[in-house]
Structures are given as structure tokens and as C-alpha cells.
Design an enzyme around this catalytic site. Structure first.
Site, PDB file in Angstrom:
ATOM      1  NE  ARG A 172     -16.226  31.077  26.255  1.00 55.56           N
ATOM      2  CZ  ARG A 172     -16.165  29.859  25.720  1.00 55.56           C
ATOM      3  NH1 ARG A 172     -15.525  28.890  26.355  1.00 55.56           N
ATOM      4  NH2 ARG A 172     -16.704  29.610  24.549  1.00 55.56           N
ATOM      5  CB  SER A 245     -19.530  36.044  22.161  1.00 58.43           C
ATOM      6  OG  SER A 245     -19.591  35.375  20.921  1.00 58.43           O
ATOM      7  CD  GLU A 342     -17.774  34.833  26.122  1.00 62.40           C
ATOM      8  OE1 GLU A 342     -16.620  35.108  25.746  1.00 62.40           O
ATOM      9  OE2 GLU A 342     -18.509  34.046  25.520  1.00 62.40           O
TER      10      GLU A 342
END
Length: 350
Positions: A172, A245, A342
Site C-alpha cells: 500500500r 477498507s 489506508e
């Protein structure tokens, strides 16, 4: 008030952003810059109203929490072209503009007989955003299939072509996330195989394929299985504001993982990104702390998936952020594990 160069770019003052973020929170851009032709970027950025101002690039607004009004200028890419620029015996190079809908590209590639992106089906967002987070799901990540990222380097004021190594992809993560004010992604080229070994590591995908009766599954079957799973687990942002998410799965040293498992024997652990590292399930940690399905006012955690922060109606970005901080703090207190978001948080510090 707006200014424009016909068909190339448009600048709008005091633009509302509620429709441009999937949490559906109210925020206002001092200036909104729509880029229709990426080659016009240097001219557009030199416009006196925004020259030297901070820039926030919004794709579909699916990976951002607007906890306040963004400073400076918000930029949206409207180039939505997809082209197969090279055919080879076992793969093809596909180029997609930054404004292309990500799921649309996944389905287009499958229709062309190309594979690789099927595990990433139905992830919200645009092509221009996908390298920033190095989006991933169900054992796959987009960096595995990126050939070149085309970007405008604000430092050198030049258009550049960046290899995966130059993009510094991680879990990520990427150079685009590490240096958010330097690069503006205008297009991405993908190296997509005609055939490749399907990623069926997740039992949920195998179970869904069995439910579908897909005994000899192909890439399109895997994509459909992923779509089915995501539609069951994740709320539709058009119905319930969310950004998918919200928390990353924590990556921890193996020693810390072992210590946690000694105290919490049922804690699920997955392989990390590097040797000597493990990955925890943020959803499991949050659910164990009792947050799944909870809400305060219109800010809450989804009843279906503990990773998903949701706006039940009129929560502000600041209220959603405050709720998410409570969730993370309870996990830290119980497990000594720090959760990180995130999405990019704008207008406040995490």
C-alpha cells in the site's frame, strides 16, 4: 466563476466536493481544476489563480477522507481513454488514462482476453490513483502488472515515464504516496498476460468459485467471484458512504507476532511482505474490540465488515475521523498494535 482553455482544462472557484468523495462529506475546494488533456497541465498549473498553490488530486474520491476543506486547488483528470499499444505472443501492453474507472479497466482487459487484474475487480477508484496506494486484494497487487507510470514531475516541470523500480512500490505504498506533492499521474501502462497462474490463495475465492459451479475457473470467473464477495461484504458507497477498507493490515516483526500469539492464541496471522515479518488482520482486531456494527451519530463501522468506516448520512469528515481514532486507540490499548488508515486524510492529522 470559472476560467478555461477550450477542451483542455477548466478552473472553477468555490466548488462543492460532496459528489466527488465516496464518504459523501461536505467540503469545498477554493479552486477545482479539471484536466481534459494532460499535455495542458503546465499551462493550467501556471494559471495565476492557482500557481504555486497546494494540489490535491481526486480520482473518484474513494481513497480520501476530507476532514476539512482542502487547501489550494483540487485537480481532477478527465482523460478516460484505453488503448492496447502493443500485442505480443503471450501478453499485451494496455495504456489507460488517469481518469479511467478502475473496475471498468479490469472488465475491459478481461473482455480482450487479458488476465492479471481479476483479483482487483470492483475496487473503487480511478487508474490514476491505483499506483499511489499500490492497490491490492485477495493476494494480488497492481504493481505486479504495471509496465510504466506516466506522470508530470512538478519538480523538474517535465513529463516522465517511470518504471516499477522507480515507483518504489511496497505494501500500500509508492513514491507517489511518499512524495504526494511531486508527481501527477496522467496515465498508466499495464503488462497483462494472455494466460497466467490464477491467484486462489484465499479460501473465500475458492469457496465462491465452487458455489458458482466454476470447476475449471478462468480469469473472468475469478473476477466474478471477487465481485460477488465484495458486494456481499462491502456497502455500496452510493447507498452508504464509505471508502472501502479504512485500516491497513498491520505488518509486524515476527518476534512481536509470536508474543501476541502467546497471549492471544486465536489471533490469525498471515505472511508478511518481507522475511521476518507477519501480517495481522485489522478486521479481526477491530471486531475483537467490539466495534463491528457500532456507531456514534452517523459515524460508524459497517455491520458486514469491521474494516469499513461508514457515514450513515450526515456525519462530517471530522466526525468520521474522530470515530476512527477511537477505534484505533482501543486496538492499541488492548493489543499494543498501531492501526494506520489506508485513505489519505485531508484537513487534519491522523
Amino acid at each position: 466563476m470559472s476560467a478555461a482553455s477550450p477542451l483542455r482544462w477548466q478552473l472553477t472557484e468555490h466548488a462543492p466536493l460532496r459528489a466527488l468523495n465516496t464518504f459523501h462529506v461536505d467540503a469545498t475546494a477554493r479552486w477545482l481544476l479539471n484536466i481534459h488533456a494532460p499535455e495542458a497541465l503546465p499551462d493550467a498549473l501556471a494559471a495565476p489563480q492557482i500557481a504555486g498553490q497546494p494540489l490535491l488530486v481526486l480520482g473518484s474520491g474513494s481513497n480520501v477522507l476530507l476532514a476539512g476543506d482542502p487547501p489550494g486547488c483540487v485537480l481532477c483528470f478527465d482523460n478516460r481513454d484505453i488503448t492496447i499499444i502493443a500485442h505480443h505472443a503471450d501478453h499485451a501492453i494496455v495504456r489507460a488514462g488517469a481518469g479511467v474507472n478502475w473496475h471498468g479497466l479490469v472488465m475491459y482487459s478481461l473482455q480482450q482476453g487479458l488476465s492479471g487484474l481479476e483479483n482487483l475487480a470492483l475496487i473503487p477508484g480511478t487508474v490514476g490513483a491505483c499506483p499511489i496506494q499500490n492497490i491490492g486484494a485477495y493476494g494480488a497487487q497492481v504493481s505486479d502488472f504495471i509496465h510504466v507510470v506516466e506522470a508530470y514531475d512538478r519538480g523538474s516541470q517535465q513529463f516522465v515515464r517511470m518504471t516499477p523500480a522507480e515507483c518504489a512500490f511496497g505494501y500500500r505504498d509508492s513514491v507517489f504516496k511518499q512524495q504526494p506533492d511531486r508527481y501527477l499521474i496522467v496515465a498508466v501502462e499495464f503488462n497483462l498476460p494472455l494466460l497466467h497462474e490464477l491467484r486462489l490463495d484465499y479460501a473465500g475465492i475458492r469457496d465462491e468459485l465452487a458455489r458458482m459451479g466454476a470447476e475449471l475457473a478462468g480469469a473472468a470467473d475469478v473476477a466474478q467471484a471477487v465481485i460477488n464477495i465484495r458486494q456481499r461484504k462491502l456497502p455500496d458507497p452510493e447507498v452508504l458512504g464509505n471508502a472501502g477498507s479504512f485500516f491497513k493490515n498491520p505488518l509486524l516483526p515476527s518476534e512481536q507476532i509470536a508474543a501476541l500469539q502467546a497471549s492471544f492464541a486465536d489471533m490469525p496471522v498471515f505472511p508478511g511482505e518481507q522475511p521476518g515479518q507477519g501480517k495481522l488482520s485489522a478486521a479481526w482486531l477491530i471486531e475483537q474490540c467490539g466495534w463491528k456494527g457500532k456507531r456514534e451519530g452517523d459515524a460508524g463501522i459497517s455491520e458486514a465488515h469491521a474494516l469499513v468506516l461508514v457515514n450513515h448520512g450526515s456525519a462530517s469528515g471530522a466526525q468520521l475521523l474522530a470515530f476512527a481514532r477511537q477505534v484505533a486507540e482501543s486496538v492499541r490499548e488492548r493489543y499494543s498494535v498501531i492501526l494506520e488508515p489506508e485513505p489519505r486524510v485531508i484537513g487534519a492529522h491522523w
